[in-house]
Motif scaffolding. Structure first.
Motif, PDB file in Angstrom:
ATOM      1  N   LEU A   1      94.585   1.492 -35.251  1.00 36.22           N
ATOM      2  CA  LEU A   1      93.489   0.585 -34.925  1.00 36.22           C
ATOM      3  C   LEU A   1      94.064  -0.831 -35.003  1.00 36.22           C
ATOM      4  CD1 LEU A   1      90.855   2.341 -37.207  1.00 36.22           C
ATOM      5  CD2 LEU A   1      91.346   2.822 -34.786  1.00 36.22           C
TER       6      LEU A   1
ATOM      7  N   LEU B   1      83.127   1.157 -35.155  1.00 35.23           N
ATOM      8  CA  LEU B   1      84.193   2.134 -34.961  1.00 35.23           C
ATOM      9  C   LEU B   1      83.626   3.558 -35.030  1.00 35.23           C
ATOM     10  CD1 LEU B   1      87.374   2.359 -34.732  1.00 35.23           C
ATOM     11  CD2 LEU B   1      87.321   2.834 -37.205  1.00 35.23           C
TER      12      LEU B   1
ATOM     13  N   ILE C   1      92.359  -4.409 -36.599  1.00 29.92           N
ATOM     14  CA  ILE C   1      90.977  -4.258 -37.053  1.00 29.92           C
ATOM     15  C   ILE C   1      90.684  -5.062 -38.318  1.00 29.92           C
ATOM     16  CG2 ILE C   1      91.438  -2.186 -38.442  1.00 29.92           C
ATOM     17  CD1 ILE C   1      88.711  -1.108 -37.469  1.00 29.92           C
TER      18      ILE C   1
ATOM     19  N   THR D   1      89.139  -2.932 -31.783  1.00 32.26           N
ATOM     20  CA  THR D   1      88.144  -2.203 -32.571  1.00 32.26           C
ATOM     21  C   THR D   1      87.467  -3.118 -33.585  1.00 32.26           C
ATOM     22  OG1 THR D   1      89.884  -1.528 -34.120  1.00 32.26           O
ATOM     23  CG2 THR D   1      89.326   0.003 -32.346  1.00 32.26           C
TER      24      THR D   1
END
Length: 344
Positions: A34, A20, A37, A15
């Motif tokens: 996630l 996102l 990230i 991501t």
């Protein structure tokens, strides 16, 4: 072995904050990890080099304003909560220098006699000016642009924030140290045995169940919560996104931990908090006879929880009044009516 949550939170790899789909993930109604990230942020790399460097890096942003810290004796094992009959907390709230607390955290690493120290929800712009530019993620989703989140930092040693809910959506980003979230959907409130409404560790009711060693004799419904709970294990650079009102216990697993979170609601600023409605419900509904409460439940379902058009479809538009879509002016009129009735 004590009963435990075994389901794992879903993981989304690859991501990027700028792309996102935040609104879509929140609308799905489920938490998600996630993975990686925030791996590129400077504090993540600094933290992996050791707590000494991470603490020195953070001290550069100390804006000089006193921060609030929770401080507990070593005997609480990092679990902030209650003493005895839940009329007293097992920690104290202090105000002091951010740099001094960071020094205390560093001095206590490796010591069994070190106090539990937790700096929770500290606004980065007010207390750590300049940190946003180096440690915040550039979310590009329209929802976060239209509803700018409150951005806070959480700093401490090995601590446990007992399961509670927040009234906002959340993206929690681990920067230094590992964290474990244990999560339950909002409909599990009765199975989590919330504690006192008035005296709380940090503003919201917390579960009275010890997740490490649940007493299913004292809290038998927790067995039902275990069936739908989930666990999210976060490494530095990972984030967890989850909707408002999800219950979550947060464990900081390393000697020094830092996390930044983003809180927001996709609601107009003139909309009041539903907690006010809940408090007034305690005053106006809870003590009524069962048949009356059942009738009010039907009214609430019709006017508040059903499709909004259901309540107005049979009415001319000119007669919608308070049932029309809310705007700032109508919100002020409703608030005035409510205050008038409360102050009668």
């Amino acid at each position: 072995m004590p009963a435990a949550v075994t389901r794992r939170t879903r993981v989304i790899d690859g991501t990027d904050a700028t792309t996102l789909p935040v609104a879509e993930l929140i609308e799905s109604g489920r938490p998600a990890i996630l993975r990686g990230i925030a791996r590129h942020l400077p504090l993540v790399a600094v933290g992996q080099a050791g707590p000494e460097l991470a603490i020195a890096w953070l001290k550069r942003f100390d804006g000089g304003r006193p921060v609030t810290a929770f401080v507990g004796e070593p005997g609480i094992g990092g679990r902030f909560g209650y003493i005895g009959d839940c009329t007293e907390l097992n920690f104290v709230r202090e105000r002091g220098s951010l740099s001094d607390y960071l020094d205390r955290l560093l001095a206590g690493i490796g010591s069994a006699d070190a106090p539990s120290i937790y700096l929770g929800s500290t606004d980065i712009d007010q207390y750590l000016p300049g940190l946003r530019a180096e440690a915040a993620l550039p979310f590009g989703d329209r929802q976060l642009i239209d509803h700018p989140p409150l951005v806070s930092i959480w700093i401490g040693n090995r601590t446990i924030a007992s399961a509670h809910f927040d009234m906002s959506n959340n993206i929690a980003v681990t920067l230094v140290g590992r964290r474990r979230f244990t999560l339950f959907p909002p409909d599990q409130v009765a199975n989590l045995y919330p504690g006192p409404f008035d005296l709380t560790p940090a503003g919201q009711m917390v579960s009275m169940v010890d997740f490490d060693d649940p007493d299913l004799v004292r809290h038998p419904r927790f067995a039902q919560a275990l069936e739908v709970g989930e666990v999210a294990e976060l490494e530095p650079g990972d984030a967890l996104i989850y909707p408002a009102l999800w219950w979550h216990q947060v464990e900081a697993l390393d000697p020094f931990n830092a996390m930044i979170n983003y809180w927001w609601n996709a609601a107009p600023p003139f909309v009041d908090t539903p907690m006010t409605t809940l408090l007034h419900g305690l005053l106006s509904l809870r003590g009524r006879p069962d048949h009356e409460r059942a009738g009010w439940r039907a009214l609430f379902d019709h006017y508040l929880f059903a499709d909004p058009e259901q309540a107005t479809a049979h009415l001319p538009a000119a007669a919608h009044g308070s049932l029309a879509p809310l705007d700032g002016a109508e919100a002020r009129r409703l608030r005035a009516r409510i205050l008038q009735k409360i102050n009668r």
